[in-house]
Design an enzyme around this catalytic site. Structure first.
Site, PDB file in Angstrom:
ATOM      1  N   GLU A 297       0.670  -1.344   0.023  1.00  0.00           N
ATOM      2  CA  GLU A 297       0.103   0.059  -0.127  1.00  0.00           C
ATOM      3  C   GLU A 297       0.867   1.239  -0.253  1.00  0.00           C
ATOM      4  OE1 GLU A 297      -3.428   1.732   2.923  1.00  0.00           O
ATOM      5  OE2 GLU A 297      -1.811   0.742   3.780  1.00  0.00           O
ATOM      6  N   LYS A 358      -9.583   0.390  -1.349  1.00  0.00           N
ATOM      7  CA  LYS A 358      -9.618  -0.003   0.162  1.00  0.00           C
ATOM      8  C   LYS A 358     -11.194   0.269   0.809  1.00  0.00           C
ATOM      9  CE  LYS A 358      -6.927   0.913   4.419  1.00  0.00           C
ATOM     10  NZ  LYS A 358      -6.015   1.754   4.974  1.00  0.00           N
ATOM     11  N   CYS A 413      -4.020  -2.936   4.518  1.00  0.00           N
ATOM     12  CA  CYS A 413      -3.749  -2.449   5.663  1.00  0.00           C
ATOM     13  C   CYS A 413      -4.756  -2.814   6.934  1.00  0.00           C
ATOM     14  CB  CYS A 413      -3.546  -1.072   5.766  1.00  0.00           C
ATOM     15  SG  CYS A 413      -2.345  -0.263   7.105  1.00  0.00           S
TER      16      CYS A 413
END
Length: 545
Positions: A297, A358, A413
């Site tokens: 990321e 995301k 994440c």
């Protein structure tokens, strides 16, 4: 005495006349001195189970100690639970202060209230038959709530994450994180039950007094053995199934904390450089030749679809690798002053073939809730930058790898902390799981080992190998049984490759969804109803018909 029989106002309590006529002063509720440090200590013990310490037996002791404290406290149980939460959360999520101390203080102060409520519930449920199980359900419900609200919640400090190296870890594929949280809380409540029972005066002597101890120890032994036996269970990959060799790249980031931000071109160049190193090692036979390459990321914070310089850097990396590269990028849009954290699948011949965004965003880190209201009031929030927009996909990209389609499931994440997101990604048909993360901001804090341990839990829960690529720390490969195959050091550039089987089996944990949370809620509500009924019956109040 006056005609009304009340004491004159001139008489003060303590004089003979006032003592005769004034009602006794109400006793002030107090908390014995030891209960406050005990509640604080319970929070510290419970937090010790999280990485990097991983002292999971202390978590059981911390849960038990909180229960003993609130069961024996006459009043102010909420505040004892609140103090527990302040220490527990301060130690486990205090790393948020790297972004901004006020944000960390607000987060701990808010979520500690849930533990205050939990303390009240645990006390009230003492009158319910089988109260340790109902109290354990209360833990699960409280964790479920603060993992969901506000702003999609922040369920980082769940008891289930402390058992990654405990015997209970073998049960992750059956009951998931929520189920292991329940069993962990149940273990703590059972320990508290034993302490409260044994300290109570009893006419029992000999074996009868210790029989409950034997029952609890036998149950713990059975669960521990079951977990240990299941620890190595991994469903077989389909007969003759394919394997994919994944190369991961950790390019490293200059600086730590907030100082790690703002070097977008340098970060992208670092990943180009480490990709060259990865492929040089593969072509000389030092490591296995990858079929695909995974970047983390934020490996580029400048949109490669818009910025020509960044596009050339990324495309050069793909050409050097001569195989697909999954790039973590921040893209402009979809609207003005908006952005999206994305995974881009770059094919060496056809360019970008697929993308996903995301889904679980960090409030006040990636976007500002009530932006129009808060931004003028708190100018510091301008550091957040453009407003991130959450993705709506299921986390799956079906892309060609070595000439055949592969379902690549991606978690970005903090998404590893959300049960629903993980289950949706696996359930969508992901044959291969990867995690892209940028932990440069939290370098040197406990967030880094905590998130890696959390990812190990997800590997065990889904029984899938996971490749983890981060910008500067805790990249690595995790086996389907949660074992660490290979891991990088912090603040270094590194790369490696590993062959991962493509799996299609879905574990019971991935199919349960919110079932355990719902069941725990039903059990808790039933327990509350019984507790209220018993309290009313004890007061001799007539039942309403």
């Amino acid at each position: 005495m006056t005609a009304t029989g009340t004491a004159p106002t001139s008489l003060r309590p303590g004089t003979p006349d006032a003592a005769d006529d004034a009602p006794p002063a109400p006793r002030r509720p107090h908390v014995p001195w030891w209960r406050v440090p005990a509640a604080l200590g319970a929070g510290a013990l419970a937090a010790a189970g999280f990485a990097p310490l991983g002292w999971w037996p202390l978590t059981l002791v911390g849960v038990a100690l909180l229960t003993v404290v609130v069961q024996t406290a006459p009043r102010r149980r909420f505040w004892l639970g609140y103090l527990f939460g302040v220490v527990f959360l301060g130690l486990s999520v205090g790393w948020v202060s790297v972004i901004a101390v006020p944000v960390a203080v607000a987060l701990v102060a808010f979520e500690s209230a849930f533990y205050g409520l939990l303390a009240v519930l645990v006390h009230r449920l003492r009158s319910v038959p089988g109260w340790p199980a109902v109290a354990a359900a209360a833990w699960v419900v409280v964790e479920w709530v603060y993992s969901s609200v506000p702003f999609d919640g922040f369920g980082w400090s769940r008891l289930g994450y402390t058992m990654v190296d405990a015997p209970l870890a073998g049960l992750y594929p059956l009951v998931g994180v929520a189920g292991v949280s329940f069993l962990t809380a149940l273990g703590g409540q059972a320990l508290a039950w034993l302490v409260l029972r044994l300290r109570r005066p009893s006419g029992r002597r000999g074996r009868g007094r210790w029989r409950p101890v034997a029952v609890v120890l036998a149950a713990a032994l059975v669960l521990g053995l079951a977990g240990q036996l299941l620890r190595g269970w991994v469903p077989a990959a389909p007969a003759g199934g394919r394997q994919v060799t994944v190369g991961l790249v950790q390019g490293n980031v200059d600086g730590v904390g907030v100082a790690a931000l703002g070097r977008a071109r340098t970060v992208t160049n670092n990943h180009l450089s480490e990709t060259i190193t990865l492929m040089a090692r593969a072509r000389t036979g030092t490591i296995a030749m990858p079929d695909m390459v995974l970047w983390p990321e934020n490996s580029t914070d400048i949109d490669p679809l818009v910025d020509p310089t960044t596009r050339r850097t990324v495309e050069l990396s793909v050409q050097i690798a001569d195989r697909p590269v999954q790039v973590g990028a921040v893209l402009q849009g979809p609207g003005p002053d908006e952005r999206q954290t994305s995974a881009l699948w770059y094919d060496p011949e056809q360019g970008v073939l697929d993308r996903m965004e995301k889904r679980d965003l960090v409030p006040f880190g990636e976007y500002i809730p009530f932006r129009d209201v808060l931004l003028p009031l708190v100018p510091m929030l301008q550091m957040v930058g453009a407003q991130s927009v959450a993705g709506t996909s299921d986390g799956l990209m079906t892309v060609p790898v070595a000439g055949e389609p592969v379902g690549v499931g991606t978690l970005i994440c903090f998404e590893v902390a959300y049960d629903g997101t993980v289950a949706e990604t696996v359930g969508s048909g992901a044959q291969l799981l990867v995690v892209q993360s940028n932990q440069a901001t939290y370098g040197g804090t406990v967030e880094v080992p905590q998130q890696f341990a959390m990812t190990r839990v997800r590997a065990m829960e889904s029984r899938r190998e996971i490749a983890v690529a981060t910008t500067s720390s805790a990249s690595g490969f995790i086996g389907a049984d949660g074992s660490v195959v290979w891991q990088t050091a912090e603040f270094t550039a590194d790369s490696h490759s590993w062959t991962m089987p493509l799996r299609t089996t879905t574990t019971p944990a991935m199919q349960l969804g919110p079932t355990i949370g719902v069941a725990s809620t039903v059990l808790l509500l039933g327990g509350i109803a019984v507790a209220l009924w018993r309290r009313r019956a004890a007061r001799g109040e007539p039942a309403q018909r």
